[in-house]
Scaffold this motif. Structure first.
Motif, PDB file in Angstrom:
ATOM      1  N   VAL A  37       0.904  -1.338  -0.043  1.00 53.80           N
ATOM      2  CA  VAL A  37      -0.045   0.139  -0.299  1.00 53.80           C
ATOM      3  C   VAL A  37       1.050   1.329  -0.027  1.00 53.80           C
ATOM      4  CG1 VAL A  37      -0.098  -0.056   2.732  1.00 53.80           C
ATOM      5  CG2 VAL A  37      -1.919   1.118   1.146  1.00 53.80           C
ATOM      6  N   SER A  38       0.257   2.420  -0.581  1.00 54.99           N
ATOM      7  CA  SER A  38       1.309   3.480  -0.626  1.00 54.99           C
ATOM      8  C   SER A  38       0.692   4.567   0.161  1.00 54.99           C
ATOM      9  CB  SER A  38       1.337   4.043  -2.128  1.00 54.99           C
ATOM     10  OG  SER A  38       1.790   5.453  -2.117  1.00 54.99           O
ATOM     11  N   PHE A  39       1.475   5.379   0.835  1.00 55.08           N
ATOM     12  CA  PHE A  39       1.002   6.246   1.803  1.00 55.08           C
ATOM     13  C   PHE A  39       1.334   7.696   1.108  1.00 55.08           C
ATOM     14  CE2 PHE A  39       2.033   2.810   4.499  1.00 55.08           C
ATOM     15  CZ  PHE A  39       0.775   2.907   5.397  1.00 55.08           C
ATOM     16  N   GLY A  40       1.708   7.763  -0.279  1.00 52.88           N
ATOM     17  CA  GLY A  40       1.849   8.975  -0.845  1.00 52.88           C
ATOM     18  C   GLY A  40       3.215   9.494  -0.777  1.00 52.88           C
ATOM     19  N   HIS A  41       3.640  10.537  -1.321  1.00 48.86           N
ATOM     20  CA  HIS A  41       5.052  11.257  -1.167  1.00 48.86           C
ATOM     21  C   HIS A  41       5.217  11.904  -0.028  1.00 48.86           C
ATOM     22  CE1 HIS A  41       4.995  10.136  -5.382  1.00 48.86           C
ATOM     23  NE2 HIS A  41       6.103  10.517  -5.679  1.00 48.86           N
ATOM     24  N   VAL A  42       6.307  11.522   0.959  1.00 48.98           N
ATOM     25  CA  VAL A  42       6.522  12.348   2.138  1.00 48.98           C
ATOM     26  C   VAL A  42       7.719  13.310   1.920  1.00 48.98           C
ATOM     27  CG1 VAL A  42       5.884  10.243   3.570  1.00 48.98           C
ATOM     28  CG2 VAL A  42       7.962  10.266   2.547  1.00 48.98           C
ATOM     29  N   LEU A  43       8.291  12.882   0.790  1.00 45.84           N
ATOM     30  CA  LEU A  43       9.547  14.453   0.472  1.00 45.84           C
ATOM     31  C   LEU A  43       9.239  14.340  -0.986  1.00 45.84           C
ATOM     32  CD1 LEU A  43      12.234  13.207   2.837  1.00 45.84           C
ATOM     33  CD2 LEU A  43      10.856  15.183   3.016  1.00 45.84           C
ATOM     34  N   PRO A  44       9.874  14.921  -1.828  1.00 48.36           N
ATOM     35  CA  PRO A  44       9.980  15.195  -3.208  1.00 48.36           C
ATOM     36  C   PRO A  44      10.779  13.961  -3.818  1.00 48.36           C
ATOM     37  CG  PRO A  44      10.729  17.280  -2.542  1.00 48.36           C
ATOM     38  CD  PRO A  44      10.481  16.426  -1.050  1.00 48.36           C
ATOM     39  N   GLY A  45      10.309  13.155  -4.537  1.00 53.39           N
ATOM     40  CA  GLY A  45      10.643  12.017  -5.044  1.00 53.39           C
ATOM     41  C   GLY A  45      10.837  10.702  -4.385  1.00 53.39           C
ATOM     42  N   VAL A  46      10.387  11.006  -3.031  1.00 48.66           N
ATOM     43  CA  VAL A  46      10.306   9.978  -2.022  1.00 48.66           C
ATOM     44  C   VAL A  46       8.997   9.143  -1.784  1.00 48.66           C
ATOM     45  CG1 VAL A  46      11.123   9.017   0.243  1.00 48.66           C
ATOM     46  CG2 VAL A  46      12.507  10.769  -1.057  1.00 48.66           C
ATOM     47  N   GLU A  47       8.497   8.337  -2.296  1.00 49.00           N
ATOM     48  CA  GLU A  47       7.126   7.654  -1.906  1.00 49.00           C
ATOM     49  C   GLU A  47       7.247   6.701  -0.850  1.00 49.00           C
ATOM     50  OE1 GLU A  47       3.670   5.280  -4.112  1.00 49.00           O
ATOM     51  OE2 GLU A  47       5.556   5.298  -5.189  1.00 49.00           O
ATOM     52  N   LEU A  48       6.539   6.791   0.078  1.00 44.43           N
ATOM     53  CA  LEU A  48       6.394   5.911   1.324  1.00 44.43           C
ATOM     54  C   LEU A  48       5.321   4.882   0.925  1.00 44.43           C
ATOM     55  CD1 LEU A  48       6.866   4.960   4.164  1.00 44.43           C
ATOM     56  CD2 LEU A  48       5.390   6.595   5.166  1.00 44.43           C
ATOM     57  N   MET A  49       6.041   3.766   0.785  1.00 42.94           N
ATOM     58  CA  MET A  49       5.225   2.673   0.234  1.00 42.94           C
ATOM     59  C   MET A  49       5.597   1.397   0.970  1.00 42.94           C
ATOM     60  SD  MET A  49       4.511   0.930  -3.590  1.00 42.94           S
ATOM     61  CE  MET A  49       3.636  -0.379  -3.791  1.00 42.94           C
ATOM     62  N   ILE A  50       4.706   0.448   1.504  1.00 47.41           N
ATOM     63  CA  ILE A  50       4.899  -0.812   2.014  1.00 47.41           C
ATOM     64  C   ILE A  50       4.601  -1.851   0.908  1.00 47.41           C
ATOM     65  CG2 ILE A  50       3.936  -2.357   3.630  1.00 47.41           C
ATOM     66  CD1 ILE A  50       3.888  -0.592   5.738  1.00 47.41           C
ATOM     67  N   GLN A  51       5.778  -2.666   0.810  1.00 50.28           N
ATOM     68  CA  GLN A  51       5.705  -3.700  -0.293  1.00 50.28           C
ATOM     69  C   GLN A  51       6.203  -4.801   0.343  1.00 50.28           C
ATOM     70  OE1 GLN A  51       6.649  -2.884  -4.520  1.00 50.28           O
ATOM     71  NE2 GLN A  51       7.952  -4.543  -4.388  1.00 50.28           N
ATOM     72  N   ILE A  52       5.115  -5.856   0.477  1.00 51.75           N
ATOM     73  CA  ILE A  52       5.620  -7.110   1.129  1.00 51.75           C
ATOM     74  C   ILE A  52       5.886  -8.208   0.164  1.00 51.75           C
ATOM     75  CG2 ILE A  52       4.976  -8.781   2.999  1.00 51.75           C
ATOM     76  CD1 ILE A  52       3.167  -6.730   4.161  1.00 51.75           C
ATOM     77  N   ASP A  53       7.070  -8.489   0.094  1.00 52.83           N
ATOM     78  CA  ASP A  53       7.715  -9.681  -0.804  1.00 52.83           C
ATOM     79  C   ASP A  53       7.799 -10.919  -0.125  1.00 52.83           C
ATOM     80  OD1 ASP A  53      10.156  -9.005  -0.127  1.00 52.83           O
ATOM     81  OD2 ASP A  53      10.840  -8.258  -2.136  1.00 52.83           O
ATOM     82  N   ARG A  54       8.398 -11.834  -0.850  1.00 54.43           N
ATOM     83  CA  ARG A  54       8.814 -13.117   0.070  1.00 54.43           C
ATOM     84  C   ARG A  54       9.832 -13.027   1.023  1.00 54.43           C
ATOM     85  NH1 ARG A  54       8.590 -18.391  -4.012  1.00 54.43           N
ATOM     86  NH2 ARG A  54       6.256 -18.416  -4.280  1.00 54.43           N
ATOM     87  N   LEU A  55      10.776 -12.138   0.725  1.00 58.09           N
ATOM     88  CA  LEU A  55      11.961 -11.643   1.789  1.00 58.09           C
ATOM     89  C   LEU A  55      11.364 -10.677   2.664  1.00 58.09           C
ATOM     90  CD1 LEU A  55      15.120 -11.662   2.547  1.00 58.09           C
ATOM     91  CD2 LEU A  55      15.207  -9.756   1.277  1.00 58.09           C
ATOM     92  N   SER A  56      10.723  -9.982   2.534  1.00 62.04           N
ATOM     93  CA  SER A  56       9.712  -8.983   3.591  1.00 62.04           C
ATOM     94  C   SER A  56       9.059  -9.604   4.350  1.00 62.04           C
ATOM     95  CB  SER A  56       9.325  -7.724   2.860  1.00 62.04           C
ATOM     96  OG  SER A  56      10.220  -7.055   2.287  1.00 62.04           O
ATOM     97  N   GLY A  57       8.203 -10.798   3.881  1.00 65.59           N
ATOM     98  CA  GLY A  57       7.464 -11.472   4.415  1.00 65.59           C
ATOM     99  C   GLY A  57       7.970 -12.238   5.529  1.00 65.59           C
ATOM    100  N   PHE A  58       9.352 -12.781   5.143  1.00 66.20           N
ATOM    101  CA  PHE A  58       9.762 -13.840   6.329  1.00 66.20           C
ATOM    102  C   PHE A  58      10.243 -12.784   7.282  1.00 66.20           C
ATOM    103  CE2 PHE A  58      14.290 -14.899   7.398  1.00 66.20           C
ATOM    104  CZ  PHE A  58      14.022 -16.033   8.145  1.00 66.20           C
ATOM    105  N   PHE A  59      10.835 -11.759   6.859  1.00 70.74           N
ATOM    106  CA  PHE A  59      11.462 -10.693   8.146  1.00 70.74           C
ATOM    107  C   PHE A  59      10.246 -10.273   8.925  1.00 70.74           C
ATOM    108  CE2 PHE A  59      15.263 -11.136   6.181  1.00 70.74           C
ATOM    109  CZ  PHE A  59      16.285 -11.365   7.220  1.00 70.74           C
ATOM    110  N   LEU A  60       9.132 -10.041   8.443  1.00 74.53           N
ATOM    111  CA  LEU A  60       8.055  -9.391   8.906  1.00 74.53           C
ATOM    112  C   LEU A  60       7.160 -10.451   9.910  1.00 74.53           C
ATOM    113  CD1 LEU A  60       5.964  -7.237   9.485  1.00 74.53           C
ATOM    114  CD2 LEU A  60       4.619  -7.820   7.468  1.00 74.53           C
ATOM    115  N   SER A  61       7.112 -11.754   9.382  1.00 73.74           N
ATOM    116  CA  SER A  61       6.473 -12.745  10.583  1.00 73.74           C
ATOM    117  C   SER A  61       7.715 -13.011  11.472  1.00 73.74           C
ATOM    118  CB  SER A  61       6.408 -13.952   9.263  1.00 73.74           C
ATOM    119  OG  SER A  61       7.504 -14.387   8.733  1.00 73.74           O
TER     120      SER A  61
END
Length: 661
Positions: free
Chosen positions: A65-89
């Motif tokens: 999910v995207s939270f929009g741009h917090v700085l110029p050219g910097v988008e705050l977005m959570i993206q959960i792939d397999r590597l992120s999913g492993f560490f998140l769990s």
């Protein structure tokens, strides 16, 4: 539709963490309500995060999910792939149980400001969640700094103690130095254009020269290695863990230092791409050094939390041995053994999160009951705290890599990878290096077993050494209940390791193209059945043949009444190892003889022996002295004259413009 639901769940998880951070301030005068409103939302959000992590781990496509741009050219977005999913769990599983544990444990700190602790703790966990799920370098650095600052505030929670303030200072300085190196790595990869997203950095890395890639690798290794606590960058770890409350130590050692491993894998393997063979050789060497030195210093400790802190250095070393072996295989164009080695390293990372969290929480239970962490003041706790003793024993067996427990399952896979380097005979050097690395891992396992025989034996067995230990009682049910799932996982993952290994092979397959492995076969379940059958046969034979009557009587002490003073101490147990490794430890011995009125001997002997930190004596102290000396020489630039300061700014601006041009 499905992606929208997942996005809403992510929003809910973040909102609950923020509720857990803010709500305790509404009940600041009521410590009980502060506990409830701080810990319960953390537990609920942990469950949600665990579900999201598992969904990412087993999903073929990333979601977020995207939270929009917090700085110029910097988008705050959570993206959960397999590597992120492993560490998140992994993060959410540990923090879910720690949050439940903290409800009762933090009552011993009720004289402190619990509302602020709840705020720091929930923001700390939330920042770790963002660290492993954002897909932008600037956002990563923002939450990396937030994680560092909140963990510093948790370490210094009992700030009235000078030792705690010193530990916090060393921790914040070392981790910020590490951040400087991480920023340097990102700056080289950004190449001055194109943005800061991970996909952009991956495209930019293709155009980097071999030298530039090597610089990125070294900067990332130093920066993330500082947070992970690899030798020689581990100086903060044995100071910070004893200073923090035990539940915070469980999170820091169990999962926070693993975010550095996430950073290494994401930056070096996923974004930059595997490099030359010496990359893997360097990581493997640092892993061996960290593992051996970490466990030797752990063996010398009498403070349970310092022992566990040095043990974390040792286990980070073992994880790096798996990652280093993987990098060697990737550089030799052997994707299948590389994938298995990396999966083994990640498997040990998860196992360490489980059994180290269990050990820190059990140590917290000991402190809750006795108000001491010094093994010399414990003893006899197995009779006073039998369930805590069992839980600590399971953690000790697991970390000692005994068969049928999870520590053995992952270390055995790393053994196999190290031996594979030698058996494939890619070169004479690696044939020898693989065997030597396996020997180093075997030595580490032996020393770890000795270390935790000491930790469990001195703390739980024999007679109580002090009144604190004699008066101990079992901790509240919620604390024991929180530790029980970790103990169950230690055994379950030891018997069924293929479940974890095959899941992690999917993570590895995402990172490097061509390294997908269908699965691995393990025989731990067959070994468990064989052991169980052997036990049943022996029990049946003892019943059929009859067993002699057991007679219990007092221990024979040569006519002298036995007491706690006759027991092995933690120092005496580790004395042979202190002699064996005296070149590294440089023990300082102090012996005093004092006269007394004993009936047969007119004197008493007092013996003390301390070990030195070679790194502190020969690296950090000279570096500190040099820094102070240079600072004094450059102090003259602080003239107090505003005209000079404006001149400094002007000169700096000119230099930067010329450099950019």
């Amino acid at each position: 539709m499905f992606a929208s639901i997942q996005g809403n769940i992510i929003f809910i998880m973040i909102a609950i963490y923020l509720i857990g951070a803010v709500m305790p301030f509404l009940f600041k005068v009521n410590s009980k309500m502060s506990f409830i409103t701080g810990c319960i939302p953390g537990s609920i959000a942990g469950v949600i995060g665990l579900v999201l992590g598992l969904a990412g781990l087993f999903s073929t496509d990333p979601f977020g999910v995207s939270f929009g741009h917090v700085l110029p050219g910097v988008e705050l977005m959570i993206q959960i792939d397999r590597l992120s999913g492993f560490f998140l769990s992994t993060i959410c599983l540990v923090t879910f149980l720690v949050s439940l544990y903290s409800w009762e444990y933090m009552k011993i700190y009720r004289q402190e400001n619990i509302a602020w602790w709840s705020f720091y703790y929930n923001i700390f966990v939330l920042s770790m969640v963002f660290v492993v799920t954002v897909n932008n370098a600037i956002a990563f650095l923002i939450f990396w700094e937030l994680m560092t600052l909140t963990s510093y505030l948790l370490v210094t929670f009992e700030y009235r103690s000078q030792n705690v303030r010193k530990a916090g200072f060393v921790y914040i300085v070392m981790t910020h130095l590490g951040t400087v190196f991480i920023i340097g790595a990102f700056l080289i990869m950004s190449n001055g254009f194109g943005g800061w997203g991970y996909e952009v950095l991956a495209r930019n890395s293709i155009s980097l020269t071999a030298t530039e890639k090597s610089w990125v690798f070294l900067l990332a290794l130093i920066g993330f290695g500082t947070k992970a606590g690899i030798v020689p960058l581990n100086v903060w770890l044995p100071l910070a863990h004893p200073a923090a409350p035990s539940n915070v130590s469980a999170v820091m050692s169990g999962v926070m230092i693993k975010t550095a491993i996430y950073g290494m894998i994401r930056l070096i393997i996923d974004i930059l791409g595997p490099g030359p063979t010496w990359w893997g050789g360097l990581v493997l060497t640092l892993g061996i050094i960290s593992a051996v030195i970490g466990v030797i210093y752990a063996l010398m400790e009498q403070d349970l939390k310092r022992l566990l802190a040095f043990s974390s250095v040792e286990n980070i070393g073992i994880i790096l041995m798996g990652i280093g072996t993987s990098l060697v295989f990737y550089s030799l164009s052997m994707p299948v053994p590389a994938a298995i080695a990396l999966a083994a390293g990640l498997f040990h990372l998860f196992n360490h999160a489980i059994f180290k969290s269990l050990l820190f929480l059990a140590t917290g239970a000991i402190y809750y009951a006795t108000h001491t962490r010094n093994m010399e003041e414990l003893g006899g706790l197995i009779k006073k705290m039998p369930q805590t003793a069992l839980l600590f024993l399971i953690g000790a067996i697991s970390i000692s890599a005994m068969p049928l427990f999870n520590g053995f399952a992952s270390e055995y896979q790393i053994y196999q990878s190290l031996v594979t380097i030698s058996s494939l005979r890619v070169s004479g050097f690696w044939s020898i290096a693989g065997i030597l690395a396996a020997v180093a891992l075997a030595l580490t396992g032996t020393l770890v077993a000795a270390c935790f025989v000491k930790a469990f034996g001195i703390s739980f067995l024999a007679l109580p050494r002090t009144q604190k230990s004699a008066a101990a009682r079992e901790v509240p049910l919620s604390m024991r209940f929180s530790m029980a799932p970790l103990a169950a996982l230690c055994l379950g993952l030891g018997i069924f390791p293929q479940v974890a290994m095959n899941s992690l092979l999917g993570v590895v397959g995402q990172l490097v193209p061509g390294s997908r492995v269908s699965g691995v076969t393990t025989y731990n379940f067959n070994l468990a059945l064989l052991l169980l059958a052997t036990i049943l046969v022996l029990l049946a034979l003892s019943r059929l043949l009859g067993t002699p009557r057991v007679r219990k009587t007092a221990t024979w002490g040569c006519g002298i009444e036995t007491d706690a003073a006759m027991e092995y101490s933690a120092a005496s147990f580790s004395q042979p190892f202190r002699r064996l490794y005296r070149g590294l430890l440089q023990p300082q011995r102090k012996v005093e003889t004092k006269s007394s009125l004993l009936p047969y001997f007119g004197y008493q002997i007092y013996f003390e022996e301390h070990v030195k930190s070679v790194l502190k004596e020969f690296l950090y102290r000279p570096l500190r002295s040099l820094t102070i000396s240079m600072s004094k020489k450059w102090r003259c630039i602080q003239s107090g004259n505003i005209n000079f300061y404006l001149g400094y700014v002007f000169i700096t601006l000119i230099v930067l413009l010329v450099w950019v041009r």
